[in-house]
Design a protein around this motif. Structure first.
Motif, PDB file in Angstrom:
ATOM      1  N   ILE A  41       0.667  -1.274  -0.146  1.00  0.00           N
ATOM      2  CA  ILE A  41       0.087   0.269   0.017  1.00  0.00           C
ATOM      3  C   ILE A  41       0.630   1.409  -0.045  1.00  0.00           C
ATOM      4  N   PHE A  42       0.872   1.817  -0.747  1.00  0.00           N
ATOM      5  CA  PHE A  42       1.602   3.820  -0.878  1.00  0.00           C
ATOM      6  C   PHE A  42       0.276   4.382   0.009  1.00  0.00           C
ATOM      7  N   SER A  43       0.791   5.274   0.507  1.00  0.00           N
ATOM      8  CA  SER A  43       0.051   6.316   1.126  1.00  0.00           C
ATOM      9  C   SER A  43       1.172   7.664   1.129  1.00  0.00           C
ATOM     10  N   VAL A  44       0.071   9.103   0.835  1.00  0.00           N
ATOM     11  CA  VAL A  44       0.408  10.029   0.089  1.00  0.00           C
ATOM     12  C   VAL A  44       0.567  10.918   1.273  1.00  0.00           C
ATOM     13  N   SER A  45       0.409  11.921   1.634  1.00  0.00           N
ATOM     14  CA  SER A  45      -0.247  13.211   2.284  1.00  0.00           C
ATOM     15  C   SER A  45      -0.042  14.393   1.994  1.00  0.00           C
ATOM     16  N   LYS A  46      -0.329  15.478   2.909  1.00  0.00           N
ATOM     17  CA  LYS A  46       0.640  16.212   3.122  1.00  0.00           C
ATOM     18  C   LYS A  46       1.445  16.982   3.919  1.00  0.00           C
ATOM     19  N   ASP A  47       2.472  16.073   3.947  1.00  0.00           N
ATOM     20  CA  ASP A  47       2.977  16.359   5.380  1.00  0.00           C
ATOM     21  C   ASP A  47       4.810  15.358   4.251  1.00  0.00           C
ATOM     22  N   GLN A  48       4.519  15.914   3.089  1.00  0.00           N
ATOM     23  CA  GLN A  48       5.442  15.502   2.317  1.00  0.00           C
ATOM     24  C   GLN A  48       6.454  14.267   2.351  1.00  0.00           C
ATOM     25  N   ILE A  49       5.640  13.341   2.084  1.00  0.00           N
ATOM     26  CA  ILE A  49       6.504  11.869   2.960  1.00  0.00           C
ATOM     27  C   ILE A  49       5.765  10.649   2.564  1.00  0.00           C
ATOM     28  N   ILE A  50       6.487   9.852   1.539  1.00  0.00           N
ATOM     29  CA  ILE A  50       5.283   8.778   0.451  1.00  0.00           C
ATOM     30  C   ILE A  50       5.914   7.340   1.816  1.00  0.00           C
ATOM     31  N   CYS A  51       5.066   6.459   2.037  1.00  0.00           N
ATOM     32  CA  CYS A  51       4.696   5.542   2.588  1.00  0.00           C
ATOM     33  C   CYS A  51       4.774   4.790   2.194  1.00  0.00           C
ATOM     34  N   VAL A  52       5.067   2.825   2.177  1.00  0.00           N
ATOM     35  CA  VAL A  52       5.205   1.737   1.412  1.00  0.00           C
ATOM     36  C   VAL A  52       4.291   0.821   2.516  1.00  0.00           C
ATOM     37  N   TRP A  53       3.811   0.645   2.734  1.00  0.00           N
ATOM     38  CA  TRP A  53       2.877  -0.896   3.633  1.00  0.00           C
ATOM     39  C   TRP A  53       2.944  -2.352   3.020  1.00  0.00           C
ATOM     40  N   PHE A  54       3.197  -3.139   3.627  1.00  0.00           N
ATOM     41  CA  PHE A  54       2.643  -4.389   4.237  1.00  0.00           C
ATOM     42  C   PHE A  54       1.967  -4.586   3.736  1.00  0.00           C
ATOM     43  N   SER A  55       0.213  -5.267   3.022  1.00  0.00           N
ATOM     44  CA  SER A  55      -0.916  -4.771   3.030  1.00  0.00           C
ATOM     45  C   SER A  55      -1.912  -6.175   4.190  1.00  0.00           C
ATOM     46  N   HIS A  56      -0.899  -7.061   4.447  1.00  0.00           N
ATOM     47  CA  HIS A  56      -1.901  -8.055   5.502  1.00  0.00           C
ATOM     48  C   HIS A  56      -1.455  -7.801   6.814  1.00  0.00           C
ATOM     49  N   ASN A  57       0.125  -6.931   7.188  1.00  0.00           N
ATOM     50  CA  ASN A  57      -0.289  -6.392   8.531  1.00  0.00           C
ATOM     51  C   ASN A  57       0.243  -5.535   9.209  1.00  0.00           C
ATOM     52  N   GLY A  58       0.156  -4.429   8.138  1.00  0.00           N
ATOM     53  CA  GLY A  58       0.736  -3.247   8.246  1.00  0.00           C
ATOM     54  C   GLY A  58       2.230  -2.584   8.595  1.00  0.00           C
ATOM     55  N   GLU A  59       2.768  -3.213   8.935  1.00  0.00           N
ATOM     56  CA  GLU A  59       4.250  -2.993   8.572  1.00  0.00           C
ATOM     57  C   GLU A  59       4.822  -2.265   7.659  1.00  0.00           C
ATOM     58  N   ARG A  60       5.443  -1.142   8.010  1.00  0.00           N
ATOM     59  CA  ARG A  60       5.796  -0.054   7.497  1.00  0.00           C
ATOM     60  C   ARG A  60       6.973  -0.595   6.499  1.00  0.00           C
ATOM     61  N   LEU A  61       7.503  -0.533   5.357  1.00  0.00           N
ATOM     62  CA  LEU A  61       8.367  -0.956   4.324  1.00  0.00           C
ATOM     63  C   LEU A  61       9.669  -0.838   5.155  1.00  0.00           C
ATOM     64  N   GLY A  62       9.396   1.178   3.840  1.00  0.00           N
ATOM     65  CA  GLY A  62      10.231   2.567   3.739  1.00  0.00           C
ATOM     66  C   GLY A  62       9.286   3.857   3.751  1.00  0.00           C
ATOM     67  N   THR A  63       9.347   4.566   2.931  1.00  0.00           N
ATOM     68  CA  THR A  63       9.691   6.165   3.280  1.00  0.00           C
ATOM     69  C   THR A  63      10.452   6.176   1.687  1.00  0.00           C
ATOM     70  N   TYR A  64       9.555   7.636   0.882  1.00  0.00           N
ATOM     71  CA  TYR A  64      10.624   7.813   0.002  1.00  0.00           C
ATOM     72  C   TYR A  64      10.405   9.384   0.466  1.00  0.00           C
ATOM     73  N   ARG A  65      11.570   9.909   0.667  1.00  0.00           N
ATOM     74  CA  ARG A  65      11.516  11.970   0.760  1.00  0.00           C
ATOM     75  C   ARG A  65      12.664  12.123  -0.187  1.00  0.00           C
ATOM     76  N   GLY A  66      11.673  13.212  -0.876  1.00  0.00           N
ATOM     77  CA  GLY A  66      12.948  14.518  -1.345  1.00  0.00           C
ATOM     78  C   GLY A  66      11.704  15.147  -1.564  1.00  0.00           C
ATOM     79  N   HIS A  67      10.227  15.055  -1.876  1.00  0.00           N
ATOM     80  CA  HIS A  67       9.093  16.048  -2.424  1.00  0.00           C
ATOM     81  C   HIS A  67       9.468  17.132  -1.024  1.00  0.00           C
ATOM     82  N   GLN A  68       8.981  19.134  -1.996  1.00  0.00           N
ATOM     83  CA  GLN A  68       9.524  20.075  -0.828  1.00  0.00           C
ATOM     84  C   GLN A  68       7.842  20.279  -0.681  1.00  0.00           C
ATOM     85  N   GLY A  69       7.013  20.028  -0.651  1.00  0.00           N
ATOM     86  CA  GLY A  69       5.458  20.550  -0.342  1.00  0.00           C
ATOM     87  C   GLY A  69       4.306  19.326  -0.453  1.00  0.00           C
ATOM     88  N   ALA A  70       3.903  19.331  -0.187  1.00  0.00           N
ATOM     89  CA  ALA A  70       2.244  18.625  -0.190  1.00  0.00           C
ATOM     90  C   ALA A  70       2.146  17.488  -1.384  1.00  0.00           C
TER      91      ALA A  70
END
Lengths: 342, 298
Positions: A25-54
């Protein structure tokens, strides 16, 4: 069912996407981070940082190799899903509100905002699904929306059409190769923006959600409105569930009015409608704010919703969901089974 | 789980010291296989204060085989990155939590069902009772709260001496007023414990009555339930006879297995009678259910 709460974001969610296998599951929000999660247990695999805006939007290619995101910092970025590395940045004059890969992942469309004298546009970029490859800077196509800006857009089956939803409540069909406008129909109330557009599995029809409190199922070929789902609150998102004939709508009163009403009246629930009969068949509560985005697991096992409250709630359906059937559906199934035995 | 691991993360960081202590004067960790299939692990360690600590854990290993798409399986082996780079395997506590259980059962007439719950009789009764009540000032008998009375500073409440008036002014029933008056005339503002307040008896009775009613009238006791049973299965089976308000399946705290009995409450006694007749002797998961009406706890 016990929802899994993902608290990886500090601000309102803007979009959630499952990959085609339904395990990420990929989720994005206004806090400038992208998160990726495993859908079966909600474990976070990682984040993608670099954007400077929402970050407004995200999409994943069909092979789950690269990720595209569009942000208020006027860029579209490509990411390596496995390592979190940024592969490519395209700059635009205004914010990017929507990105989507076509069916085979060779093209990426981006919807840019109308602002500062720039008209809203839909751009198409050629993409190579390869982490090592050099991505081209050139835009393959630019569609200018001079009447009403596009808020959402997507690729139809075989990348034949680009379908866009507009701020004035109309939808347009463009030729996928040339970018020529073929049709434009007002399907929602005038000047009630279309907030979401999501495809069926085969991309022959799609669902739109609008602030006019309705969601509509529309055929991609001739833009015929097939079904209408009426809710009692402005809608922010709508999705079609695979395997079962349901649609899920998410909405709630506007974020600015939230503090003045009780959660019960805010209508912050995911609403399930029967896709064919257009009846509401249930609601799922949980969020403290309006639902900004809902996404159905492509394997049909669950769905995820993201709210203004900063939470992603991942739901795995239990038995009652799979068993539910209308009397006519059950009769038909029995009849087919009987025919099969005979 | 931690079979080879001798040290808890909470142990002293100075490895050398702990190894010497653990190897010299601590009994070796024990593993006992219990009858019910679980394993008891007993470990010893020395804590920061130099005290010997015995940790006993009961662990149950459950092997669950799952067929996965190879692409999905490959992705499960990926290393974490970004903000999650330092997280251990499994969901991290700070980002992932499990919410409370939501009962979601799609239904054509879900709206009517939801409304039924909203209009439960108690809330309705309260509303009916309060329908004719009016706000009445204790000072001037006007239609406003006493605190808002324009004469609040100049006049004493009418019937300062007679508690009955005061109580009536507060909008209580006359009987309540009488009772309060009887309990302590003149001590208008004094605290009256809830149990002694007028109407408390009735209130209490109703509460008790409600539970008694539930237990006596429409609750079934189901015994000889398979230990693999789930609450949802029972609910599904018993909902055929009518609206089930509560399903309680006793479970073992450690193993999570059912203890073999359950209680099913119905909204309607007639449904319970029907269910009792039909389900007694019903074969469920290789056992034959025994269904009877639950007896009162006392």
């Amino acid at each position: 069912m016990r929802p899994i709460l993902l608290a990886g974001h500090e601000r309102a969610l803007t979009q959630i996407k499952y990959n085609p296998d339904g395990d990420l599951i990929f989720s994005v929000s206004k806090d400038q981070i992208i998160c990726v999660w495993f859908s079966h247990n909600g474990e976070r695999l990682g984040t993608y940082r670099g954007h400077q805006g929402a970050i407004w939007t995200i999409d994943v290619d069909p092979t789950s190799t690269i990720l595209a995101s569009g942000s208020a910092d006027n860029t579209i970025r490509l990411w390596d899903i496995k390592t979190g590395k940024c592969l490519k940045t395209w700059d635009f004059p205004t914010a990017v509100k929507r990105v989507e890969f076509n069916e085979d992942g060779t093209k990426l469309l981006g919807v840019t905002e109308k602002r500062m004298g720039h008209l809203g546009t839909i751009v198409v970029l050629d993409v190579k699904i390869d982490v090592e490859a050099e991505q081209t800077d050139e835009k393959a196509l630019t569609i200018v929306c001079d009447e009403s800006k596009a808020t959402v857009a997507g690729w139809s089956y075989l990348s034949k059409y680009i379908i866009a939803g507009h701020e004035d409540g109309s939808i347009s069909q463009y030729d996928g190769k040339t970018g020529d406008l073929i049709y434009n129909f007002p399907i929602h109330e005038l000047n009630q923006p279309i907030t979401d557009l999501q495809w069926s599995q085969d991309r022959t029809y799609f669902i739109t959600a609008s602030k006019d409190k309705t969601a509509k199922l529309v055929s991609a070929k001739d833009l015929e409105v097939l079904k209408t789902y009426t809710a009692d609150t402005p809608l922010n998102s709508a999705t079609i569930t695979p395997n079962k004939d349901f649609v899920i709508l998410g909405g709630g009163q506007a974020a600015m009015d939230v503090t003045t009403t009780a959660a019960r009246q805010g209508k912050f629930e995911a609403r399930f409608y029967h896709k064919i009969f257009e009846d509401e068949i249930g609601r799922v509560r949980g969020h403290f704010g309006p639902l900004n985005t809902v996404a159905a697991d492509p394997t049909g096992k669950g769905y995820a919703s993201g709210g203004e409250d900063g939470y992603v709630r991942v739901h795995h359906f239990d038995k009652g969901y799979y068993d539910f059937m209308y009397e006519v559906e059950r009769e038909r199934q029995n009849k087919l089974a009987a025919a099969g035995n005979a | 789980m931690a079979t080879q691991k001798k040290h808890d993360w909470a142990d002293d960081e100075d490895l050398e010291e702990t190894t010497t202590t653990t190897t010299t004067d601590l009994p070796p960790p024990q593993k006992i296989n219990n009858k019910d299939g679980s394993t008891t692990i007993i470990e010893y360690r020395i804590n920061d204060l130099g005290q010997k600590v015995k940790t006993t854990r009961r662990v149950r290993y459950i092997v669950r085989r799952e067929v996965l798409n190879p692409r999905v399986a490959e992705r499960k082996t990926w290393a974490k990155f970004g903000d999650s780079a330092n997280d251990g395997p499994g969901p991290a506590m700070d980002t992932t939590t499990v919410g409370e259980n939501i009962i979601f059962r799609p239904s054509v007439n879900w709206r009517r069902e939801a409304k039924d719950e909203a209009n439960d009789p108690n809330a309705q009764a309260m509303k009916d009772k309060l329908k004719d009540k009016k706000v009445k000032c204790r000072i001037c008998n006007g239609e406003h709260f006493t605190a808002r009375c324009p004469y609040k500073d100049t006049m004493a409440p009418i019937g300062e001496a007679g508690a009955a008036d005061v109580a009536a002014g507060m909008g209580d029933e006359p009987s309540a007023a009488a009772a309060v008056g009887a309990a302590g005339p003149g001590k208008k503002g004094s605290y009256v414990p809830p149990a002694l307040r007028a109407g408390a008896g009735a209130q209490g009775e109703r509460m008790g009555g409600k539970y008694g009613e539930r237990d006596d009238l429409a609750t079934l006791r189901v015994t000889n339930v398979s230990e693999m049973a789930e609450e949802q299965e029972l609910r599904d089976m018993f909902e055929r006879f009518g609206r089930v308000t509560r399903v309680f399946l006793a479970k073992d705290r450690d193993t999570g297995l059912a203890k073999g009995f359950a209680f099913i409450s119905y909204a309607d006694r007639d449904d319970a009678v029907k269910a009792c007749n039909k389900m007694d002797g019903f074969g469920f998961r290789h056992l034959i259910l025994r269904v009877e009406f639950a007896k009162k706890a006392q």
